[in-house]
Design an enzyme around this catalytic site. Structure first.
Site, PDB file in Angstrom:
ATOM      1  N   CYS A 122       9.155 -21.436  -2.118  1.00  0.00           N
ATOM      2  CA  CYS A 122       9.490 -21.956  -3.268  1.00  0.00           C
ATOM      3  C   CYS A 122       9.214 -20.865  -4.544  1.00  0.00           C
ATOM      4  O   CYS A 122      10.297 -20.860  -5.500  1.00  0.00           O
ATOM      5  CB  CYS A 122       8.888 -23.144  -3.755  1.00  0.00           C
TER       6      CYS A 122
ATOM      7  N   ARG B 161       0.970 -18.459   3.501  1.00  0.00           N
ATOM      8  CA  ARG B 161       0.081 -19.008   4.338  1.00  0.00           C
ATOM      9  C   ARG B 161       0.277 -19.559   5.767  1.00  0.00           C
ATOM     10  O   ARG B 161      -0.396 -19.582   6.630  1.00  0.00           O
ATOM     11  CB  ARG B 161      -0.743 -20.304   3.639  1.00  0.00           C
TER      12      ARG B 161
END
Ligand code: PCA
Length: 219
Positions: free
Chosen positions: A144, A91
Site C-alpha cells: 500500500c 513483513r
C-alpha cells in the site's frame, strides 16, 4: 467529463477477499453531483506490478483525482493517509512471493511525499455522516505504501497529461466477515465503506484548500 479513479487491491496474506476492491468496484461508473464519473480498478498485491497497473489505469482514465484504497486489518476507522515514504520493507511476501527489505520505491526519489487530498476536510465530512475516520501518519512499508509513494511520485513527475489535481491513499478496516475470523479485530460494513468513499470523492473534487484542524498523534 471529470474522472475520479479509485483503486482497490486483490486479496493477500491468506484472506479470500479484499474489502478495498469490494468497496471501490461498487462505485465503478457512479456519477457524482456535478457530473464527475468514478472509475474503479483492481491492483495486484505485488511490488512493482501494482504500480504498472496503476500507471495503466491513470493513462486510461485520465483522472482529476486518484484515491488508492487498501485493507488495513486491525484499524477501526477509514484512515486518511498523510504521508508516503520511499521504502519497501515487507513483513510478509507479496502475492508474487517477493519480500523486499529496505529497498527504495523509487531509487533517488525524495524520502517522502504528502497526500494532496484535503484529508482534514475529508475526516470532518466522514464524521458528519457518522462514519468513523482518522488521520493516519503512516501507511506502513508494504504494497500500500509502495503504491501510495509511486502514485505521488507519478503525479508530481510523470503526469505529463497534467490531469491529476489531487491524489492520495485511504486504508479501510476488515469487513465483518473477515473480522469474524480474527478474534477482537474491528470491522466496518461494506455499505458504510462505500458511502464513505463516495463522500470522500465529492470532498476531493470540491475542497481545493484543506481545513485547519488537529489531526496529529503523540506517538
Ligand atoms: N493492504 C496492504 C497491501 C494491499 C492491501 O489491501 C497494505 O496495507 O500494504
Amino acid at each position: 467529463m471529470t474522472s475520479i479513479l479509485f483503486t482497490g487491491f486483490a486479496p493477500f496474506g491468506g484472506e479470500t477477499i479484499n474489502p478495498s476492491w469490494e468497496a471501490v468496484r461498487a462505485l465503478d461508473g457512479a456519477l457524482l453531483p456535478g457530473g464527475a464519473r468514478i472509475a474503479a480498478r483492481c491492483l495486484p498485491c505485488e511490488f512493482g506490478a501494482a504500480l504498472t497497473a496503476l500507471r495503466t489505469a491513470i493513462a486510461e482514465t485520465r483522472p482529476a483525482v486518484v484515491i488508492c484504497v487498501g485493507q488495513a486489518g486491525g484499524r477501526a476507522e477509514l484512515s486518511l493517509e498523510r504521508i508516503a515514504i520511499n521504502v519497501d520493507d515487507a513483513r510478509i511476501a507479496d502475492n508474487a512471493g517477493r519480500q523486499p527489505i529496505d529497498e527504495a520505491v523509487v531509487a533517488g526519489g525524495p524520502a517522502a511525499y504528502f497526500s494532496t487530498l484535503p484529508i482534514k476536510a475529508m475526516a470532518a465530512a466522514l464524521r458528519e455522516l457518522g462514519i468513523p475516520a482518522a488521520i493516519s501518519q503512516t501507511a506502513g512499508t508494504f504494497v500500500c505504501n509502495h503504491v501510495f509513494y509511486g502514485l505521488m511520485h507519478a503525479a508530481s513527475t510523470e503526469d505529463r497529461i497534467g490531469t491529476i489535481e489531487a491524489a492520495g491513499f485511504i486504508h479501510i478496516p476488515y469487513l465483518p466477515m473477515q473480522a469474524a475470523l480474527h478474534a477482537g479485530a474491528p470491522s466496518m460494513a461494506l455499505e458504510v465503506v462505500v458511502a464513505g468513499l463516495r463522500a470522500l470523492a465529492e470532498v476531493a473534487l470540491n475542497v481545493k484548500r484543506d481545513i485547519r484542524t488537529a489531526g496529529g498523534a503523540t506517538h
